[in-house]
Design a protein around this motif. Structure first.
Motif, PDB file in Angstrom:
ATOM      1  N   LEU A  19      28.975  27.062   8.174  1.00 48.80           N
ATOM      2  CA  LEU A  19      29.577  27.823   7.073  1.00 48.80           C
ATOM      3  C   LEU A  19      30.958  28.345   7.461  1.00 48.80           C
ATOM      4  N   LEU A  20      31.036  28.895   8.696  1.00 45.19           N
ATOM      5  CA  LEU A  20      32.327  29.404   9.161  1.00 45.19           C
ATOM      6  C   LEU A  20      33.378  28.289   9.175  1.00 45.19           C
ATOM      7  N   GLY A  21      32.951  27.119   9.706  1.00 46.31           N
ATOM      8  CA  GLY A  21      33.867  25.972   9.760  1.00 46.31           C
ATOM      9  C   GLY A  21      34.353  25.599   8.381  1.00 46.31           C
ATOM     10  N   ALA A  22      33.433  25.563   7.445  1.00 45.03           N
ATOM     11  CA  ALA A  22      33.810  25.190   6.082  1.00 45.03           C
ATOM     12  C   ALA A  22      34.783  26.200   5.500  1.00 45.03           C
ATOM     13  N   ALA A  23      34.489  27.505   5.739  1.00 42.53           N
ATOM     14  CA  ALA A  23      35.337  28.551   5.175  1.00 42.53           C
ATOM     15  C   ALA A  23      36.750  28.458   5.759  1.00 42.53           C
ATOM     16  N   LEU A  28      42.551  26.881   5.788  1.00 43.20           N
ATOM     17  CA  LEU A  28      43.641  26.099   6.394  1.00 43.20           C
ATOM     18  C   LEU A  28      44.166  25.038   5.432  1.00 43.20           C
ATOM     19  N   GLY A  29      43.204  24.391   4.769  1.00 42.52           N
ATOM     20  CA  GLY A  29      43.600  23.368   3.803  1.00 42.52           C
ATOM     21  C   GLY A  29      44.449  23.937   2.698  1.00 42.52           C
ATOM     22  N   PHE A  30      44.056  25.104   2.223  1.00 42.34           N
ATOM     23  CA  PHE A  30      44.817  25.762   1.164  1.00 42.34           C
ATOM     24  C   PHE A  30      46.218  26.118   1.676  1.00 42.34           C
ATOM     25  N   GLY A  31      46.204  26.679   2.914  1.00 39.69           N
ATOM     26  CA  GLY A  31      47.493  27.074   3.507  1.00 39.69           C
ATOM     27  C   GLY A  31      48.416  25.889   3.690  1.00 39.69           C
ATOM     28  N   ALA A  32      47.850  24.767   4.136  1.00 42.41           N
ATOM     29  CA  ALA A  32      48.682  23.595   4.388  1.00 42.41           C
ATOM     30  C   ALA A  32      49.371  23.126   3.116  1.00 42.41           C
ATOM     31  N   ILE A  33      48.698  23.327   1.993  1.00 41.85           N
ATOM     32  CA  ILE A  33      49.296  22.872   0.733  1.00 41.85           C
ATOM     33  C   ILE A  33      50.287  23.910   0.199  1.00 41.85           C
ATOM     34  N   SER A  34      49.842  25.169   0.189  1.00 40.58           N
ATOM     35  CA  SER A  34      50.684  26.166  -0.473  1.00 40.58           C
ATOM     36  C   SER A  34      51.874  26.606   0.383  1.00 40.58           C
ATOM     37  N   PHE A  35      51.751  26.534   1.703  1.00 38.31           N
ATOM     38  CA  PHE A  35      52.875  26.944   2.556  1.00 38.31           C
ATOM     39  C   PHE A  35      53.576  25.744   3.190  1.00 38.31           C
ATOM     40  N   LYS A  36      53.523  24.629   2.514  1.00 32.17           N
ATOM     41  CA  LYS A  36      54.114  23.421   3.079  1.00 32.17           C
ATOM     42  C   LYS A  36      55.628  23.601   3.242  1.00 32.17           C
ATOM     43  N   VAL A  37      56.136  23.272   4.446  1.00 30.89           N
ATOM     44  CA  VAL A  37      57.577  23.396   4.700  1.00 30.89           C
ATOM     45  C   VAL A  37      58.231  22.045   4.454  1.00 30.89           C
ATOM     46  N   GLU A  38      59.250  22.060   3.597  1.00 28.34           N
ATOM     47  CA  GLU A  38      59.994  20.828   3.353  1.00 28.34           C
ATOM     48  C   GLU A  38      60.846  20.534   4.583  1.00 28.34           C
ATOM     49  N   GLY A  39      60.848  19.296   4.992  1.00 30.66           N
ATOM     50  CA  GLY A  39      61.661  18.921   6.150  1.00 30.66           C
ATOM     51  C   GLY A  39      60.988  19.340   7.430  1.00 30.66           C
ATOM     52  N   ASP A  40      61.620  18.927   8.522  1.00 27.89           N
ATOM     53  CA  ASP A  40      61.016  19.188   9.819  1.00 27.89           C
ATOM     54  C   ASP A  40      61.845  20.247  10.536  1.00 27.89           C
ATOM     55  N   PRO A  41      61.320  21.440  10.747  1.00 29.55           N
ATOM     56  CA  PRO A  41      62.151  22.479  11.361  1.00 29.55           C
ATOM     57  C   PRO A  41      62.662  22.100  12.744  1.00 29.55           C
ATOM     58  N   ILE A  42      61.875  21.311  13.483  1.00 25.53           N
ATOM     59  CA  ILE A  42      62.317  20.944  14.833  1.00 25.53           C
ATOM     60  C   ILE A  42      63.546  20.049  14.766  1.00 25.53           C
ATOM     61  N   VAL A  43      63.633  19.232  13.708  1.00 24.25           N
ATOM     62  CA  VAL A  43      64.808  18.366  13.549  1.00 24.25           C
ATOM     63  C   VAL A  43      66.068  19.214  13.388  1.00 24.25           C
ATOM     64  N   ASP A  44      65.954  20.272  12.586  1.00 18.46           N
ATOM     65  CA  ASP A  44      67.115  21.144  12.392  1.00 18.46           C
ATOM     66  C   ASP A  44      67.518  21.814  13.698  1.00 18.46           C
ATOM     67  N   GLN A  45      66.509  22.224  14.463  1.00 18.60           N
ATOM     68  CA  GLN A  45      66.832  22.874  15.737  1.00 18.60           C
ATOM     69  C   GLN A  45      67.513  21.909  16.694  1.00 18.60           C
ATOM     70  N   ILE A  46      67.012  20.684  16.726  1.00 16.25           N
ATOM     71  CA  ILE A  46      67.653  19.677  17.595  1.00 16.25           C
ATOM     72  C   ILE A  46      69.053  19.390  17.092  1.00 16.25           C
ATOM     73  N   ASN A  47      69.177  19.274  15.788  1.00 18.73           N
ATOM     74  CA  ASN A  47      70.478  18.977  15.196  1.00 18.73           C
ATOM     75  C   ASN A  47      71.495  20.074  15.506  1.00 18.73           C
ATOM     76  N   ALA A  48      70.995  21.320  15.597  1.00 20.09           N
ATOM     77  CA  ALA A  48      71.904  22.427  15.903  1.00 20.09           C
ATOM     78  C   ALA A  48      72.451  22.327  17.321  1.00 20.09           C
ATOM     79  N   ILE A  49      71.703  21.705  18.209  1.00 21.98           N
ATOM     80  CA  ILE A  49      72.168  21.563  19.596  1.00 21.98           C
ATOM     81  C   ILE A  49      73.137  20.392  19.724  1.00 21.98           C
ATOM     82  N   LEU A  50      72.906  19.330  18.959  1.00 19.01           N
ATOM     83  CA  LEU A  50      73.785  18.158  19.047  1.00 19.01           C
ATOM     84  C   LEU A  50      75.206  18.549  18.617  1.00 19.01           C
ATOM     85  N   PRO A  51      76.212  17.905  19.215  1.00 20.43           N
ATOM     86  CA  PRO A  51      77.579  18.396  19.039  1.00 20.43           C
ATOM     87  C   PRO A  51      78.225  18.056  17.700  1.00 20.43           C
TER      88      PRO A  51
END
Lengths: 203, 647
Positions: A19-23, A28-51
């Motif tokens: 039951l706990l697992g299901a809950a 998590l499933g709900f969160g993954a859908i509703s808080f989905k981040v567009e784009g990849d944040p790590i890409v932006d961070q890497i891009n910020a380091i590139l010259p």
């Protein structure tokens, strides 16, 4: 039901976990859908380091594509303009060991900017089309010129020029750009004991 | 601990050797002073150069004026090689807000504008205006201000800016910019820096001793400009001989009237300690206020100016003398007669050294500035500039080469000596490892590079050099990051533009395809319609021609030009409405004209007219035109084969 649970502790424990697992799964499933981040944040961070020279020496058409490639597991040592400092910053960010710059993609060099020998320019606009940051000014059959402050020194304009009138010149170091260097630690062998020195220490 | 001693011991003027009774109560007030963290007491070595009064250095044969003698953008030359110039004439204008102009220190001729060695730690060359002096020292026309008290703020600031005044304490920040405090910000305290805490240097001391009146004038102008509540003149207690002179000179001015409120004017003496002359340090000593990191004294309502700058301001406003000379200390054991010289800016250092009996053989290195913060000169031809307060020519015994650096033993002396309360040894480690973020977190930006940490370091580590390099690296990194960000924006903008253009192209192509498809669909029934339209138009045109012919026949006064214009208009309209029909019409009309010409030719032949040749030519032309029109009509048909002939 409750009596059954009390009499079968293992089954009830399994049920509780299920039951706990299901809950949590649902949360998590709900969160993954509703808080989905567009784009990849790590890409932006890497891009910020590139010259951001957009020179393509890494083999990708610009810094962003290389950032995406790094995020997908490409090597971090393909950026000559970023140099050693850039590799170290990327290694810090991605928590990997810093590696030496891959010579195949070029070597670290002093910062350069493009200069057009304006008397020789025929006004073909080929370099304007090649410039990734719109740093060349001109029109068809008119002389072109490089806006030095905007030039990233990627040298992509040199190759397309049919009359070969573009030079890559190192950025001048006047008194304004000059800076102190770190003291040379090797010049003063400070790690030997005083009595081991050839000469006595100056008073 | 020291603070307590100070508080009990040193109420400013109490330790002054002169206790004049005639001074107003405001100047006699007992004042509390504060202590700064750290600091050192290096040997002062100031007496050597104070034996004589200030001497004029004279006019050298050549003056070399760097365009960048200050912090900020370099000035821009406004004279050409070969120009004759007068003393005090502006030869380079300020470029932008944070910049100052340069003036000719003596009359003569501009002989070069080229790169010359300048006094800079890099030893690099920079653009200089070189003047061959004529020795006449002829002034330009001068227009001094009669009564500065009647001048408003902007006028005074304008004079200060145009006089090329940059801070003369050492940093060289444009004074006009520093004094241009926003109107909303009220200045409570004006601090005059007469500290001169660095060993050897006595130029400000000499100035206070001999030119107290000019200092007072400068302070009066600053009071008029800033309207402060109190004016504090900070002097270290190793210069007590100047206090009485300053106080009596200050008596000559009515500061209450100038600042338009109750104004306390005080000469404050405090114990000698290096580096109490740093701007933020002096402010803390005199007011007890610490200027927060990253902020300016003006944010606390305080403005700090060097005394030399005050004199330059007085000269500029009251005598219309721009900043063309300064007092420079020439000292060190390698000169016979250490002294203070009034030097024209641009005078080569070697010219000054000669006057003081320089023994080049004994000198190990030449330093501009003091032994703590100065830098070595690699060339004696470099000129004196606005910030050159001292030229130090020591012997090897006096200022030996620093011994080899040894490992840091974490004794912590540097942290005790740091006047900015930083952690020098931490900064040292981070600078070695190039950990720029850590350096910033440890406030390396607040380091004033005074050298107190290097002075106390038992391992002789050149700490300040590490900080300077690290600061430069931070600046460079910030600049690179800014540029990268900018390049990214431009790259993104370009990508977006290319994408948009591509999309537009696609859209246009699609539209064309759709149009062509629609046309081919309609082609079955479009043909008779078009033919009908063309026929109708042809009829209309024929009718018009008939009517016009009749009209022309009837009324001879009708203007043919008008007619032609009307016809052209009608044609254009028809053409715009349906190009195909218009072409057809052209063919028709050309045919009609040809027929007409042929009948006329036949008539002419029958009559045997003298204009036969002309008619023949007309027929020929008509044929050509018909052929051209038919070709024009045929061409679009060839291009789109699915389009049927419209007739």
């Amino acid at each position: 039901m409750i009596e059954f649970l009390f009499s079968h502790p293992i089954a009830s424990a399994l049920l509780a976990l299920l039951l706990l697992g299901a809950a949590f799964g649902a949360v998590l499933g709900f969160g993954a859908i509703s808080f989905k981040v567009e784009g990849d944040p790590i890409v932006d961070q890497i891009n910020a380091i590139l010259p951001q020279t957009q020179c393509g020496q890494c083999g990708y058409p610009g810094c962003k594509p290389y950032a995406e490639a790094i995020a997908n597991g490409d090597a971090i040592n393909k950026c000559p303009p970023g140099g050693d400092a850039g590799i170290h910053a990327l290694a810090d960010l991605l928590d990997v060991e810093p590696i030496a710059l891959d010579d195949e993609h070029g070597v670290e060099d002093v910062r350069k900017v493009a200069y057009i020998r304006e008397a020789e320019c025929i006004g073909c606009t080929k370099c304007i089309q090649a410039c990734p940051v719109d740093a060349i000014l001109g029109a068809a059959k008119q002389m072109h010129t490089v806006i030095v402050s905007e030039c990233t020194g990627c040298d992509l304009c040199v190759e397309p020029c049919p009359v070969d009138c573009i030079d890559m010149l190192p950025v001048e170091t006047g008194t304004r750009a000059w800076s102190w260097n770190l003291p040379d630690a090797h010049q003063n062998p400070a790690d030997i004991i005083a009595s081991d020195r050839d000469k006595p220490r100056a008073a | 601990m020291l603070t307590k001693i100070l508080q009990t011991l040193s109420p400013a003027t109490a330790i002054s050797p002169v206790q004049p009774e005639r001074y107003s109560p405001s100047i006699m007030r007992m004042r509390k002073i504060w202590d700064i963290h750290g600091g050192i007491h290096p040997p002062e070595n100031k007496t050597q150069s104070l034996g004589e009064r200030i001497r004029q250095a004279g006019i050298p044969a050549q003056l070399i004026l760097p365009l960048s003698q200050h912090i900020g953008a370099a000035a821009v030359p406004i004279v050409k090689v070969g120009d004759q110039i007068l003393k005090g004439q502006c030869i380079a204008r300020a470029e932008g807000l944070v910049s100052v102009p340069v003036h000719a220190p003596s009359s003569g001729c501009v002989v070069a504008i080229e790169n010359r060695p300048i006094p800079h730690p890099s030893g690099l060359d920079d653009l200089c205006i070189v003047i061959d002096t004529d020795g006449h020292d002829r002034w330009r026309e001068r227009n001094p201000v009669e009564n500065f008290a009647s001048c408003d703020k902007q006028t005074l600031l304008g004079i200060i800016r145009d006089a090329g005044i940059a801070g003369m304490g050492g940093a060289g920040f444009p004074t006009g910019f520093k004094l241009n405090v926003r109107d909303a910000r009220e200045i409570d305290t004006l601090v005059l820096n007469g500290t001169e805490c660095e060993p050897y240097i006595t130029s400000d001391h000499a100035l206070m001793r001999e030119r107290a009146e000019e200092i007072a004038e400068g302070i009066a102008i600053l009071a008029q400009l800033l309207q402060p509540r109190e004016i504090l003149l900070g002097v270290e207690d190793n210069k007590l001989d100047v206090v009485a002179g300053l106080q009596s000179a200050l008596q000559a001015h009515d500061f209450n009237a100038l600042s338009q409120r109750d104004c306390i004017v005080e000469v404050v003496t405090f114990p000698t300690k290096y580096p109490s002359g740093g701007e933020k340090q002096l402010i803390e000593i005199l007011t007890g206020k610490q200027v927060p990191s990253g902020r300016l004294p003006a944010d606390l309502g305080i403005v700090c100016q060097n005394l030399g700058t005050a004199v330059a301001i007085a000269d500029a406003v009251l005598r219309d003398i721009p900043l063309i000379s300064r007092i420079t200390t020439i000292t060190g054991e390698a000169v016979d007669r250490p002294c203070n010289l009034e030097v024209l800016l641009g005078t080569p250092v070697e010219y000054l050294l000669q006057q003081c009996g320089f023994r080049a053989g004994e000198n190990n290195r030449l330093v501009m500035g003091g032994p703590m913060m100065g830098f070595a000169l690699l060339d004696t031809r470099v000129p004196v500039i606005k910030t050159s307060n001292c030229i130090l020519a020591p012997t090897e015994a006096e200022l030996p080469k620093p011994p080899a650096a040894q490992p840091c033993i974490r004794c912590g002396f540097c942290a005790e000596a740091c006047p900015a309360s930083l952690l020098p040894q931490q900064l040292y480690w981070f600078a070695q490892g190039k950990e720029l973020e850590k350096l910033e977190q440890h406030n390396i930006a607040d380091c004033i590079e005074c050298g107190a940490c290097s002075y106390v370091c038992p391992s002789n580590i050149p700490l300040v050099q590490y900080y300077r390099a690290a600061k430069a690296e931070i600046r460079e990194r910030d600049r690179d990051m800014q540029q990268a960000e900018y390049a990214k924006q431009r790259f993104d903008a370009r990508q977006e533009r290319l994408q948009r253009l591509e999309q537009e192209k696609q859209a246009a192509r699609k539209a064309r395809q759709a149009k062509a498809a629609a046309r081919s669909k309609q082609s079955g029934d479009a043909d008779p319609k078009a033919a009908a339209v063309a026929a109708a138009l042809a009829r209309v045109e024929a009718k018009k021609v008939e009517a016009k012919k009749a009209q022309a026949a009837n009324s001879a006064e009708d203007d043919p030009v008008q007619r032609a214009l009307l016809k052209r208009k009608a044609q254009q309209q028809a053409e715009a409405a349906d190009p195909q029909a218009a072409l057809q019409q052209k063919v028709d009309s050309a045919k009609a004209r040809l027929e007409k010409a042929e009948t006329r030719l036949a008539d002419a032949q029958a009559e045997n007219s003298e204009h036969l040749a002309a008619f023949e030519a007309a027929v020929q032309k008509g044929r050509e035109k018909l052929a051209a029109a038919e070709q024009a009509l045929a061409q679009p048909k060839e291009k789109s084969t699915d389009q049927p002939a419209s007739n």
